[in-house]
Design a protein around this motif. Structure first.
Motif, PDB file in Angstrom:
ATOM      1  N   GLY A 184       0.847  -1.188   0.000  1.00 46.46           N
ATOM      2  CA  GLY A 184       0.000   0.000   0.000  1.00 46.46           C
ATOM      3  C   GLY A 184       0.881   1.236   0.000  1.00 46.46           C
ATOM      4  N   ILE A 185       0.267   2.403   0.141  1.00 45.57           N
ATOM      5  CA  ILE A 185       1.005   3.665   0.146  1.00 45.57           C
ATOM      6  C   ILE A 185       1.904   3.703   1.378  1.00 45.57           C
ATOM      7  N   ASP A 186       3.200   3.877   1.108  1.00 43.56           N
ATOM      8  CA  ASP A 186       4.182   3.933   2.197  1.00 43.56           C
ATOM      9  C   ASP A 186       4.061   2.713   3.109  1.00 43.56           C
ATOM     10  N   ASP A 187       3.722   1.583   2.520  1.00 44.65           N
ATOM     11  CA  ASP A 187       3.494   0.352   3.278  1.00 44.65           C
ATOM     12  C   ASP A 187       4.198  -0.792   2.548  1.00 44.65           C
ATOM     13  N   TYR A 188       5.384  -1.130   3.013  1.00 37.83           N
ATOM     14  CA  TYR A 188       6.139  -2.193   2.350  1.00 37.83           C
ATOM     15  C   TYR A 188       6.984  -2.947   3.369  1.00 37.83           C
ATOM     16  N   ILE A 189       7.370  -4.156   2.984  1.00 37.65           N
ATOM     17  CA  ILE A 189       8.281  -4.958   3.802  1.00 37.65           C
ATOM     18  C   ILE A 189       9.604  -5.027   3.047  1.00 37.65           C
ATOM     19  N   THR A 190      10.681  -4.731   3.755  1.00 36.62           N
ATOM     20  CA  THR A 190      12.009  -4.794   3.138  1.00 36.62           C
ATOM     21  C   THR A 190      12.651  -6.134   3.488  1.00 36.62           C
ATOM     22  N   ILE A 191      13.091  -6.850   2.474  1.00 39.97           N
ATOM     23  CA  ILE A 191      13.796  -8.118   2.690  1.00 39.97           C
ATOM     24  C   ILE A 191      15.290  -7.801   2.705  1.00 39.97           C
ATOM     25  N   ALA A 192      15.901  -8.003   3.865  1.00 43.00           N
ATOM     26  CA  ALA A 192      17.306  -7.647   4.056  1.00 43.00           C
ATOM     27  C   ALA A 192      18.225  -8.622   3.317  1.00 43.00           C
ATOM     28  N   ASP A 193      19.526  -8.328   3.386  1.00 45.82           N
ATOM     29  CA  ASP A 193      20.496  -9.185   2.693  1.00 45.82           C
ATOM     30  C   ASP A 193      21.063 -10.275   3.598  1.00 45.82           C
ATOM     31  N   ASN A 194      20.413 -10.486   4.772  1.00 46.24           N
ATOM     32  CA  ASN A 194      20.880 -11.555   5.667  1.00 46.24           C
ATOM     33  C   ASN A 194      19.701 -12.104   6.466  1.00 46.24           C
ATOM     34  N   LEU A 195      19.810 -13.374   6.828  1.00 49.78           N
ATOM     35  CA  LEU A 195      18.692 -14.078   7.477  1.00 49.78           C
ATOM     36  C   LEU A 195      18.367 -13.499   8.859  1.00 49.78           C
ATOM     37  N   THR A 196      19.374 -13.069   9.601  1.00 51.80           N
ATOM     38  CA  THR A 196      19.136 -12.520  10.958  1.00 51.80           C
ATOM     39  C   THR A 196      18.156 -11.359  10.909  1.00 51.80           C
ATOM     40  N   ASP A 197      18.383 -10.433   9.990  1.00 50.88           N
ATOM     41  CA  ASP A 197      17.496  -9.268   9.872  1.00 50.88           C
ATOM     42  C   ASP A 197      16.113  -9.652   9.354  1.00 50.88           C
ATOM     43  N   ILE A 198      16.064 -10.654   8.481  1.00 50.93           N
ATOM     44  CA  ILE A 198      14.768 -11.093   7.943  1.00 50.93           C
ATOM     45  C   ILE A 198      13.946 -11.729   9.073  1.00 50.93           C
ATOM     46  N   THR A 234       0.987   5.828  -7.401  1.00 51.63           N
ATOM     47  CA  THR A 234       0.203   5.932  -6.157  1.00 51.63           C
ATOM     48  C   THR A 234       0.969   5.345  -4.976  1.00 51.63           C
ATOM     49  N   LEU A 235       1.525   4.138  -5.176  1.00 50.56           N
ATOM     50  CA  LEU A 235       2.170   3.425  -4.069  1.00 50.56           C
ATOM     51  C   LEU A 235       3.511   4.031  -3.674  1.00 50.56           C
ATOM     52  N   THR A 236       4.215   4.598  -4.639  1.00 48.20           N
ATOM     53  CA  THR A 236       5.531   5.177  -4.310  1.00 48.20           C
ATOM     54  C   THR A 236       5.439   6.697  -4.138  1.00 48.20           C
ATOM     55  N   GLN A 237       4.198   7.241  -4.223  1.00 44.14           N
ATOM     56  CA  GLN A 237       3.950   8.659  -3.929  1.00 44.14           C
ATOM     57  C   GLN A 237       4.793   9.617  -4.773  1.00 44.14           C
ATOM     58  N   GLN A 238       4.701   9.425  -6.081  1.00 41.15           N
ATOM     59  CA  GLN A 238       5.434  10.337  -6.972  1.00 41.15           C
ATOM     60  C   GLN A 238       4.825  10.283  -8.359  1.00 41.15           C
ATOM     61  N   SER A 239       5.110  11.300  -9.142  1.00 45.26           N
ATOM     62  CA  SER A 239       4.644  11.334 -10.523  1.00 45.26           C
ATOM     63  C   SER A 239       5.815  10.946 -11.428  1.00 45.26           C
TER      64      SER A 239
END
Length: 491
Positions: A95-109, A400-405
């Protein structure tokens, strides 16, 4: 081993390139014939006005498979191209300003999962241990078997996991996790195998280890670096390449493949290996020499086709990562529109890739190169009007989702869809990834590497063993070269 005079390879995708290297290493005289102007098959490169795009594969997963390939020649991956580990690996937008970031290591995930669903961190840790165990069995052993016999799948290790062949990823993940977003993230990697998570055996959770355990990488100037690296290795080994060489017919005499025909010219050969689309290759044979009927192909489960857009923007794009998945609409409805009731999805999920975030050569300074992909059912109706309609849908949602034109900042866009997969790659029903890895289309149940009807005719690539994806394509090239060498050592 008796050295044969001449091997002809049709097509120059990853599996053909891999096979050409192995066969040349064994002392054979190998020539690769490619119908298009450049090599790489679906992994070709598009260059326009200072922008560079990988036209096909854009995810570099399973780096160990690439390492193993180059090691077979006493080389290292780094002898041919440089790799960058992406951090973050990717983002999933809901959604707008609503995302999950998948990190580059399992500990953070694990930490990110725990934040979203209490208790899920430990569950994920255990799930990944199982996924790693499956990866070690599958990718380090099983997929390096040629799909000749069902017995190849029966080992001490697989016997312990037999239940995982009869359950599916979707069921497995839902038993362990309750949060719908986390479930979708864990179901996403198996989409690379070309089937719905509910039709993909649980054993394929090894894809989750490929994702979270090994990470997402990027060759310094794109996936074409890998094509170029493999081509350079092949040239060092003595392989010859001929582009703009469209094969019109495979000549069979006395049930033995003898030659190919290009532009009316007959080119004799001791053995023919096709890395082109399997179904298309069989249409180059007279009817009685085809191992699989039209009915057979029509009854298979094929991986999706894709609607792709290669877009040049005259500014940098905000609020985005190198790889981004847009799951803000119904994941399961879109899957249904691909597999169950094939149609253009009302509300498409899509994937966006901005290579210029990582690779400054992908776009002119201050600009961005963007690649958008919508998975579609193979065999679907494809028109310019539909492509435009879906581009508008995708760009509107993206803005819409990334809030930019961004729409007014597009310098150019080029589309590629089902009709192009058919015309450019002779792809069956315009599929983008080959034949799906469902339980009934695994290993020995896939079309064979060796023709059942014609001697000295072999196949490689994503419609045969082991299946879809770039790492499996490298493995397919190795498997078929071993079968060919075995045949010649027995003569």
């Amino acid at each position: 081993m008796e050295k044969i005079k001449k091997i002809t390879i049709i097509g120059s995708g990853f599996s053909s390139l891999a096979a050409s290297c192995y066969l040349a290493q064994s002392g054979h005289d190998v020539t690769v014939y490619e119908k298009n102007a450049t090599i790489g098959g679906r992994a070709r490169q598009l260059k326009i006005d200072g922008f560079t795009f990988d036209m096909g594969p854009s995810w570099y997963w399973m780096p160990d498979v690439f390492d193993r390939f180059f090691a077979d020649f006493g080389k290292k991956t780094s002898d041919y191209y440089e790799l960058i580990k992406l951090s973050p690996a990717y983002r999933v937008y809901y959604g707008i300003d609503d995302y999950i970031t998948i990190a580059d290591n399992l500990t953070d995930i694990i930490f990110a999962f725990e934040e979203i669903e209490k208790g899920s961190g430990k569950v994920l840790n255990d799930f990944m241990a199982e996924a790693k165990s499956n990866y070690d069995i599958a990718i380090k052993d099983l997929v390096y078997r040629p799909g000749v016999s069902p017995l190849e799948l029966i080992t001490v290790e697989t016997a312990k996991k037999v239940g995982q062949f009869f359950s599916n990823i979707s069921k497995d993940v839902r038993k362990k996790f309750k949060n719908e977003r986390l479930i979708q993230i864990l179901e996403f990697p198996v989409l690379f195998l070309g089937a719905k998570p509910s039709d993909t055996p649980s054993f394929y959770s090894f894809m989750n280890y490929a994702d979270f355990g090994l990470g997402t990488w990027h060759p310094k100037t794109g996936m074409f670096d890998v094509v170029r690296g493999m081509e350079n290795l092949a040239l060092e080994l003595g392989v010859k390449f001929q582009t703009n060489a469209n094969i019109e017919k495979i000549i069979v005499d006395n049930k033995t493949a003898k030659a190919i025909q290009i532009n009316g010219e007959i080119i004799a050969s001791d053995l023919i290996l096709s890395g082109a689309d399997y179904h298309h290759t069989e249409t180059l044979l007279d009817q009685e020499h085809r191992a699989y009927s039209e009915k057979y192909w029509d009854s298979r489960v094929f991986a999706p086709s894709s609607l792709l857009f290669y877009v040049g923007f005259n500014k940098k794009i905000d609020n985005i990562s190198h790889h981004a998945l847009f799951f803000d609409v119904d994941f399961y409805q879109h899957a249904k529109d691909i597999y169950d009731e094939p149609q253009w999805p009302q509300e498409p999920l899509f994937y966006a890739n901005f290579p210029s975030i990582t690779d400054k050569t992908a776009a002119p300074e201050g600009m961005e190169s963007g690649f958008f992909l919508v998975p579609l059912a193979p065999g679907i109706n494809d028109t310019e009007a539909l492509r435009e309609e879906y581009f508008d849908k995708v760009i509107h949602r993206f803005e819409t989702l990334t809030q930019q034109s961004v729409k007014n900042n597009i310098i150019f866009k080029q589309s590629f869809c089902k009709n192009d997969f058919v015309s450019e790659y002779n792809s069956y029903k315009g599929n983008a990834y080959g034949m799906a890895n469902t339980l009934l289309q695994t290993a020995f149940l896939r079309p064979k590497l060796k023709s059942k009807k014609v001697k000295n005719l072999y196949f490689t690539g994503q419609l045969t063993v082991p299946g879809p994806g770039v790492p499996p394509a490298l493995i397919s090239g190795k498997l078929v070269s071993e079968l060919i060498n075995k045949q010649f050592s027995e003569q």
